[in-house]
Motif scaffolding. Structure first.
Motif, mmCIF file in Angstrom:
data_model
loop_
_atom_site.group_PDB
_atom_site.id
_atom_site.type_symbol
_atom_site.label_atom_id
_atom_site.label_comp_id
_atom_site.label_asym_id
_atom_site.label_seq_id
_atom_site.Cartn_x
_atom_site.Cartn_y
_atom_site.Cartn_z
ATOM 1 N N GLU A 22 43.022 8.898 -64.794
ATOM 2 C CA GLU A 22 42.673 9.836 -65.872
ATOM 3 C C GLU A 22 42.058 11.112 -65.294
ATOM 4 O O GLU A 22 42.462 12.238 -65.631
ATOM 5 C CB GLU A 22 41.676 9.157 -66.817
ATOM 6 C CG GLU A 22 41.154 10.052 -67.920
ATOM 7 C CD GLU A 22 39.737 9.651 -68.326
ATOM 8 O OE1 GLU A 22 38.816 9.677 -67.469
ATOM 9 O OE2 GLU A 22 39.545 9.300 -69.494
ATOM 10 N N GLN A 23 41.106 10.951 -64.391
ATOM 11 C CA GLN A 23 40.408 12.105 -63.833
ATOM 12 C C GLN A 23 41.291 12.951 -62.933
ATOM 13 O O GLN A 23 41.196 14.174 -62.920
ATOM 14 C CB GLN A 23 39.152 11.643 -63.078
ATOM 15 C CG GLN A 23 38.042 11.185 -63.989
ATOM 16 C CD GLN A 23 37.561 12.304 -64.927
ATOM 17 O OE1 GLN A 23 37.202 13.378 -64.479
ATOM 18 N NE2 GLN A 23 37.576 12.040 -66.227
ATOM 19 N N MET A 24 42.161 12.292 -62.159
ATOM 20 C CA MET A 24 43.076 13.049 -61.297
ATOM 21 C C MET A 24 43.949 13.974 -62.151
ATOM 22 O O MET A 24 44.151 15.144 -61.822
ATOM 23 C CB MET A 24 43.981 12.101 -60.511
ATOM 24 C CG MET A 24 43.321 11.439 -59.317
ATOM 25 S SD MET A 24 44.473 10.238 -58.590
ATOM 26 C CE MET A 24 43.683 9.948 -57.011
ATOM 27 N N LEU A 25 44.440 13.435 -63.270
ATOM 28 C CA LEU A 25 45.331 14.226 -64.130
ATOM 29 C C LEU A 25 44.559 15.297 -64.895
ATOM 30 O O LEU A 25 45.006 16.440 -65.004
ATOM 31 C CB LEU A 25 46.079 13.302 -65.097
ATOM 32 C CG LEU A 25 47.112 12.375 -64.439
ATOM 33 C CD1 LEU A 25 47.653 11.373 -65.452
ATOM 34 C CD2 LEU A 25 48.257 13.178 -63.817
ATOM 35 N N VAL A 62 51.933 3.639 -68.787
ATOM 36 C CA VAL A 62 50.805 3.873 -67.867
ATOM 37 C C VAL A 62 50.008 5.100 -68.336
ATOM 38 O O VAL A 62 48.771 5.094 -68.338
ATOM 39 C CB VAL A 62 51.292 4.042 -66.410
ATOM 40 C CG1 VAL A 62 50.153 4.482 -65.500
ATOM 41 C CG2 VAL A 62 51.904 2.735 -65.903
ATOM 42 N N LEU A 63 50.708 6.143 -68.776
ATOM 43 C CA LEU A 63 50.005 7.345 -69.254
ATOM 44 C C LEU A 63 49.202 7.048 -70.521
ATOM 45 O O LEU A 63 48.078 7.534 -70.680
ATOM 46 C CB LEU A 63 51.007 8.471 -69.503
ATOM 47 C CG LEU A 63 51.512 9.161 -68.232
ATOM 48 C CD1 LEU A 63 52.672 10.098 -68.558
ATOM 49 C CD2 LEU A 63 50.388 9.927 -67.537
ATOM 50 N N ALA A 64 49.752 6.220 -71.383
ATOM 51 C CA ALA A 64 49.018 5.852 -72.607
ATOM 52 C C ALA A 64 47.777 5.044 -72.241
ATOM 53 O O ALA A 64 46.696 5.234 -72.814
ATOM 54 C CB ALA A 64 49.929 5.050 -73.529
ATOM 55 N N TRP A 65 47.934 4.168 -71.258
ATOM 56 C CA TRP A 65 46.795 3.360 -70.777
ATOM 57 C C TRP A 65 45.685 4.248 -70.220
ATOM 58 O O TRP A 65 44.498 4.020 -70.451
ATOM 59 C CB TRP A 65 47.318 2.381 -69.721
ATOM 60 C CG TRP A 65 46.283 1.684 -68.908
ATOM 61 C CD1 TRP A 65 45.361 0.770 -69.337
ATOM 62 C CD2 TRP A 65 46.072 1.827 -67.495
ATOM 63 N NE1 TRP A 65 44.601 0.337 -68.273
ATOM 64 C CE2 TRP A 65 45.018 0.965 -67.140
ATOM 65 C CE3 TRP A 65 46.689 2.588 -66.494
ATOM 66 C CZ2 TRP A 65 44.552 0.854 -65.828
ATOM 67 C CZ3 TRP A 65 46.232 2.478 -65.189
ATOM 68 C CH2 TRP A 65 45.173 1.615 -64.874
ATOM 69 N N ALA A 66 46.089 5.299 -69.491
ATOM 70 C CA ALA A 66 45.105 6.200 -68.886
ATOM 71 C C ALA A 66 44.410 7.076 -69.926
ATOM 72 O O ALA A 66 43.405 7.721 -69.625
ATOM 73 C CB ALA A 66 45.756 7.066 -67.818
ATOM 74 N N GLN A 67 44.943 7.089 -71.144
ATOM 75 C CA GLN A 67 44.340 7.830 -72.264
ATOM 76 C C GLN A 67 44.118 9.305 -71.938
ATOM 77 O O GLN A 67 43.045 9.857 -72.215
ATOM 78 C CB GLN A 67 43.009 7.190 -72.672
ATOM 79 C CG GLN A 67 43.179 5.795 -73.224
ATOM 80 C CD GLN A 67 41.856 5.075 -73.399
ATOM 81 O OE1 GLN A 67 40.790 5.677 -73.387
ATOM 82 N NE2 GLN A 67 41.906 3.761 -73.560
ATOM 83 N N VAL A 68 45.123 9.929 -71.330
ATOM 84 C CA VAL A 68 44.980 11.360 -71.038
ATOM 85 C C VAL A 68 45.854 12.171 -71.986
ATOM 86 O O VAL A 68 47.045 11.914 -72.119
ATOM 87 C CB VAL A 68 45.376 11.718 -69.585
ATOM 88 C CG1 VAL A 68 44.218 11.575 -68.643
ATOM 89 C CG2 VAL A 68 46.558 10.916 -69.117
ATOM 90 N N ASN A 69 45.233 13.120 -72.633
ATOM 91 C CA ASN A 69 45.987 14.050 -73.469
ATOM 92 C C ASN A 69 45.749 15.440 -72.898
ATOM 93 O O ASN A 69 44.679 15.723 -72.385
ATOM 94 C CB ASN A 69 45.490 14.010 -74.924
ATOM 95 C CG ASN A 69 45.767 12.652 -75.533
ATOM 96 O OD1 ASN A 69 46.875 12.131 -75.434
ATOM 97 N ND2 ASN A 69 44.735 12.063 -76.121
ATOM 98 N N ASN A 70 46.753 16.275 -72.977
ATOM 99 C CA ASN A 70 46.640 17.666 -72.519
ATOM 100 C C ASN A 70 46.208 17.783 -71.061
ATOM 101 O O ASN A 70 45.394 18.621 -70.715
ATOM 102 C CB ASN A 70 45.641 18.459 -73.386
ATOM 103 C CG ASN A 70 46.048 18.435 -74.828
ATOM 104 O OD1 ASN A 70 47.231 18.534 -75.122
ATOM 105 N ND2 ASN A 70 45.079 18.272 -75.716
ATOM 106 N N TYR A 71 46.721 16.920 -70.219
ATOM 107 C CA TYR A 71 46.379 17.043 -68.799
ATOM 108 C C TYR A 71 47.276 18.086 -68.164
ATOM 109 O O TYR A 71 48.410 18.308 -68.603
ATOM 110 C CB TYR A 71 46.507 15.691 -68.094
ATOM 111 C CG TYR A 71 47.879 15.082 -68.125
ATOM 112 C CD1 TYR A 71 48.281 14.278 -69.177
ATOM 113 C CD2 TYR A 71 48.791 15.296 -67.088
ATOM 114 C CE1 TYR A 71 49.539 13.718 -69.208
ATOM 115 C CE2 TYR A 71 50.044 14.742 -67.109
ATOM 116 C CZ TYR A 71 50.419 13.952 -68.168
ATOM 117 O OH TYR A 71 51.672 13.403 -68.202
ATOM 118 N N SER A 72 46.760 18.723 -67.116
ATOM 119 C CA SER A 72 47.549 19.796 -66.508
ATOM 120 C C SER A 72 48.270 19.357 -65.240
ATOM 121 O O SER A 72 49.100 20.086 -64.716
ATOM 122 C CB SER A 72 46.653 21.004 -66.216
ATOM 123 O OG SER A 72 45.467 20.581 -65.583
#
Ligand SMILES: Cc1cc2nc3c(=O)[nH]c(=O)nc-3n(C[C@H](O)[C@H](O)[C@H](O)COP(=O)(O)O)c2cc1C
Length: 213
Positions: A22-25, A62-72
């Protein structure tokens, strides 16, 4: 922004991997991920994340699991047997790799250069190219074999960062313990985040000259 490899092996500690990804993204980095078969099993047991091994289908999961929205940053998932993927070659430049969590088996294979899967091969590449490699084992107790393998990878230039959170921030939530480990992993890779809280001394300071006379 950087390119980081995130390997997920079959040790307990999937929530650490989730927070690191999550943080990397969110901090704008490109992530190349690889998950071992046992890593998939642990994700299922610990996080209820059921992956099929088909990377195209597994990517959104995997992206849904990481719970990241609007990542750059960008995210690419490779199959553990896909040893022809870019991260298997030193010619593909990356900024670092973390194995979160790292099983005793994966640690042993990395320590001995047994690159029979993409995760171990990518780690092997990091070592030979003198790139930053952070291994996060989770095991207790550790055997002499584990200790020797940790020594071997440390001598080869890797950083062994055991998943052992401290309690000096007086955590009250599991998420704080996860962040204690995830923050150190990110910092060891040189990734700036707000996850790691630096220790600034006790609050209020309990130091007194009389106390040490
Ligand atoms: C739920 C679960 C938890 C596990 N926890 C650990 C662990 O904390 N540390 C470890 O070294 N192995 C652990 N294992 C065993 C490894 O998954 C097993 O040794 C596996 O072969 C490692 O494969 P890999 O290195 O290819 O990921 C666990 C297995 C399962 C199913």
């Amino acid at each position: 922004m950087g390119i980081y490899v995130l390997g997920i092996a079959g040790a307990s500690g999937a929530p650490y991997a989730r927070r690191v990804l999550e943080q990397m993204l969110l901090t704008g980095h490109d992530v190349k991920a690889v998950i071992t078969d046992a890593g998939r099993k642990v994700l299922e047991v610990e996080e209820d994340l059921v992956l099929t091994g088909n990377t195209e289908a597994d990517t959104p999961a995997v992206l849904a699991w990481a719970q990241v929205n609007n990542y750059s940053g960008t995210f690419e998932l490779y199959h553990h047997k896909d040893v022809a993927s870019p991260i298997a070659s030193g010619s593909f430049l990356i900024d670092g790799m973390a194995v979160v969590p790292c099983s005793g088996g994966t640690l042993g294979r990395i320590a001995h250069g047994i690159s029979n899967g993409l995760l171990e091969r990518a780690a092997d590449v990091c070592i030979k190219e003198r790139r930053r490699l952070v291994l996060v084992p989770r095991e207790m107790p550790v055997s002499l074999i584990h200790l020797r393998n940790m020594t071997a990878v440390t001598e080869a230039g890797a950083i062994v960062l055991p998943a052992s959170p401290g309690f000096y921030h007086k955590p009250t939530e599991i998420s704080e313990l996860i962040d204690m480990v995830a923050g150190r992993i990110l910092a060891s890779l040189g990734i700036e985040s707000t996850v790691m809280k630096p220790w600034l001394g006790p609050e209020p300071s309990t130091y007194s000259e009389e106390g040490i006379q």
